[in-house]
Design an enzyme around this catalytic site. Structure first.
Site, short mmCIF file in Angstrom:
data_model
loop_
_atom_site.label_atom_id
_atom_site.label_comp_id
_atom_site.label_asym_id
_atom_site.label_seq_id
_atom_site.Cartn_x
_atom_site.Cartn_y
_atom_site.Cartn_z
N SER A 265 0.83 -1.19 0.00
CA SER A 265 0.00 0.00 0.00
C SER A 265 0.87 1.25 0.00
O SER A 265 2.07 1.19 0.23
CB SER A 265 -0.89 0.00 1.24
OG SER A 265 -0.12 0.31 2.38
N LYS A 266 0.21 2.35 -0.26
CA LYS A 266 0.87 3.64 -0.27
C LYS A 266 1.65 3.87 1.02
O LYS A 266 2.76 4.39 1.01
CB LYS A 266 -0.21 4.70 -0.46
CG LYS A 266 0.19 6.12 -0.22
CD LYS A 266 -0.94 7.06 -0.55
CE LYS A 266 -1.53 7.77 0.66
NZ LYS A 266 -0.62 8.54 1.46
N ARG A 267 1.06 3.47 2.12
CA ARG A 267 1.69 3.69 3.41
C ARG A 267 3.01 2.92 3.56
O ARG A 267 3.93 3.36 4.24
CB ARG A 267 0.75 3.29 4.55
CG ARG A 267 -0.48 4.19 4.64
CD ARG A 267 -0.89 4.45 6.08
NE ARG A 267 0.15 5.08 6.89
CZ ARG A 267 0.46 6.37 6.82
NH1 ARG A 267 -0.14 7.18 5.99
NH2 ARG A 267 1.40 6.86 7.59
N GLY A 269 5.12 2.35 1.22
CA GLY A 269 6.12 3.13 0.51
C GLY A 269 6.64 4.24 1.39
O GLY A 269 7.85 4.45 1.53
#
Length: 505
Positions: A265-267, A269
């Site tokens: 997920s974006k988190r 990254g």
RNA sequence: GGCGCGUUGGUCAAUCGGCUAAGACGCCUCCCUUUCACGGAGGAAUGACGGGUUCGACUCCCGUACGUGCUACCA
């Protein structure tokens, strides 16, 4: 008679374009190109609560950057327009009503509170199922339990309602996935999914079937997370009488977090320090920007190549593929079933490979922005020379500045770093003497300069090794970079002498 | 919890019954280089577990374990 291959990528314009999304696009694209088919971009903007301005343009920009342009889209148009589901709203209701008329769907008037209560009541223990399905629909407020008059009154009174699919009992639903083979589901365990929401918009389930049919999609690639709802879609294709035209499905394996578990997920990254989106995404609602591969300094070809290999390979061991090679080698049968953990180190390796194989002349334009950003606008000739010297130590595009800044700016060298414990009077005297020689030195080439330095060493009882590192630090500011005399040649006599003077005083 | 899907070194992975189990990333050592990197040569590290089937199983089947996804009027 075989139909023309048509595939589609159908994102929701709700935020940044995830790496996994790009891979789905890529597989679609490769398959379409390999089979002389069409690649359609359809925007699934049926959830008005999640609409984010700019997201659609952003997605198209990402595809453009990756070189994966659709043949049909909301912008370029096409024979099956419109390509935005919000603009197709009227069609979905028509088909939903058809299903209701056939007895394959029904109207449900349950409020959110009633649904919650039902789920609460059903959840008597850990083992209970809380689905709206063949067992529970009998106790809810819907057109199955209410009389026709009651239903009409409710509808006429403007009572909000949804349309749900009526999943049959005791059926085994089998469908074939191009990657996983036959998959079976027990219809008793499939819930009566909402097809049309109270606001008149379709859910994904109805929209994907209607649009894939209307747009004559022949092969549908999507993430593995859709597998559990596949039986609903299959039923819809059947009930709508389109089963002969149903596309072949390919549920792609997930891309997982490098550490721990779960979908990337974006988190992750943000947490681990690498991008998850193709390009920088600025969320206008939260007013925050999330980094992308493009801005991190990836070449699109490398990014695409890396993604192609995350879940697929051609069996030969080859890892670097041009787009044309990918198109000719790509085979659905070689897509993996299992999810793959994303490895940023490997991603960087791909980019490094692409930088190394890219002609210096091409690199000039790619790296120039990083120099402009620092206030330098070197000539092509100069940049070319710098690139030739430093490219093999560059992995991401911004590395060209990090590895080459000293060609344009004198380093902030602290003299005491050079004049350390190993510094002595002889070295001081050597550099002082050599400076005067350099002043008259005519042949300003790396070979001649190296010769000049070597020639003057003996007089001070020094060896080459004694002065190489100090000289490097004077010119570069650190223990890195190409050969020192190459650097001296490039920055020129005046600059070389200045940097030496600055340290030895 | 239920249902679906998956499981070869730390990671990506080859193998479609014959394995002394490729290759790549990363890691380590050495060489090259009086820097860093590139390059070269080596090295450590793998079939989740238990049953079958078979002359033979990493490959096929069944269990178990583990992982993962779904279980919204989100996609």
């Amino acid at each position: 008679m075989s139909k023309k291959v048509r595939v589609r990528f159908a994102p929701s314009p709700t935020g940044g374009l995830h790496l996994g999304g790009v891979r789905t696009v890529l597989y679609n694209y490769l398959f379409a190109r390999a089979n002389g088919g069409d690649f359609v971009l359809r925007i699934e903007d049926t959830d008005q609560t999640r609409f984010v301005p700019g997201a659609e343009e952003y997605i198209m920009d990402c595809l453009k950057w990756c070189g994966l342009n659709p043949d049909e889209s909301p912008v370029v148009g096409g024979p099956y327009a419109p390509y935005r589901q919000s603009e197709r709203k009227a069609m979905y209701r028509e088909y939903a009503m058809q299903l209701v008329g056939q007895g394959n769907a029904y109207l449900a008037f349950d409020t959110t509170e009633e649904l919650e209560e039902m789920r609460r009541e059903l959840k008597v223990d850990e083992h209970s199922s809380v689905q709206y399905d063949h067992r529970t629909r009998k106790r809810m407020r819907n057109s199955l339990t209410l009389s026709a008059d009651e239903v009409n009154d409710l509808v006429n009174a403007g009572t909000p309602y949804v349309i749900r699919i009526k999943v049959p009992e005791n059926q085994t639903i089998v469908f074939t996935d191009m990657i996983r083979g036959n998959i079976t589901f027990d219809s008793n365990l499939v819930d009566d999914k909402v097809l049309l929401k109270a606001d008149g918009m379709p859910t994904y389930h109805l929209a994907v079937v209607v649009d894939d049919y209307l747009m004559k999609i022949t092969h549908a690639f999507r993430g593995e997370e859709w597998l559990p709802s596949a039986p609903v879609h299959l039923l819809l294709w059947e009930y709508l009488g389109w089963i002969a035209d149903m596309p072949q499905w390919a549920h792609l394996p997930l891309i997982l977090k490098p550490d721990g578990n779960g979908k990337l997920s974006k988190r992750d990254g943000d947490r681990l320090g690498f991008p998850v989106f193709a390009m920088n995404w600025h969320d206008p609602n939260k007013n925050e920007t999330t980094g992308g591969f493009r801005e991190m300094g990836f070449m699109p070809q490398a990014f695409v190549n890396m993604l192609a290999l995350l879940g697929w390979n051609d069996g030969s061991g080859q890892e670097i593929f041009s787009m044309d090679e990918l198109i000719s080698r790509f085979q659905i049968s070689r897509i993996h079933k299992g999810g793959a953990k994303f490895d940023f180190e490997k991603a960087k390796w791909f980019n490094n490979q692409y930088i190394q194989q890219t002609a210096d002349e091409t690199l000039v334009a790619l790296v120039r922005p990083y120099f402009l950003e620092k206030g330098h606008n070197p000539s092509d000739a100069m940049l070319l020379k710098v690139i030739a010297l430093i490219k093999d130590r560059c992995t991401l595009l911004p590395d060209f500045w990090a590895q080459g800044s000293f060609f344009f700016e004198a380093p902030e060298t602290d003299p005491t770093v050079v004049k350390d414990a190993k510094w002595n009077e002889n070295k001081q005297m050597f550099f002082e003497t050599w400076l005067t020689k350099l002043n008259e030195h005519a042949d300003w080439t790396d070979i001649a300069l190296e010769q000049s330095a070597t020639d003057n060493l003996a007089a001070f009882g020094l060896k080459k090794g004694d002065i190489m590192l100090p000289l490097r630090i004077m010119l570069v500011g650190g223990k890195f970079g190409p050969g020192v005399f190459h650097i001296a040649e490039l920055i020129g006599k005046e600059e070389t002498m200045n940097r030496i003077k600055k340290v030895i005083g």
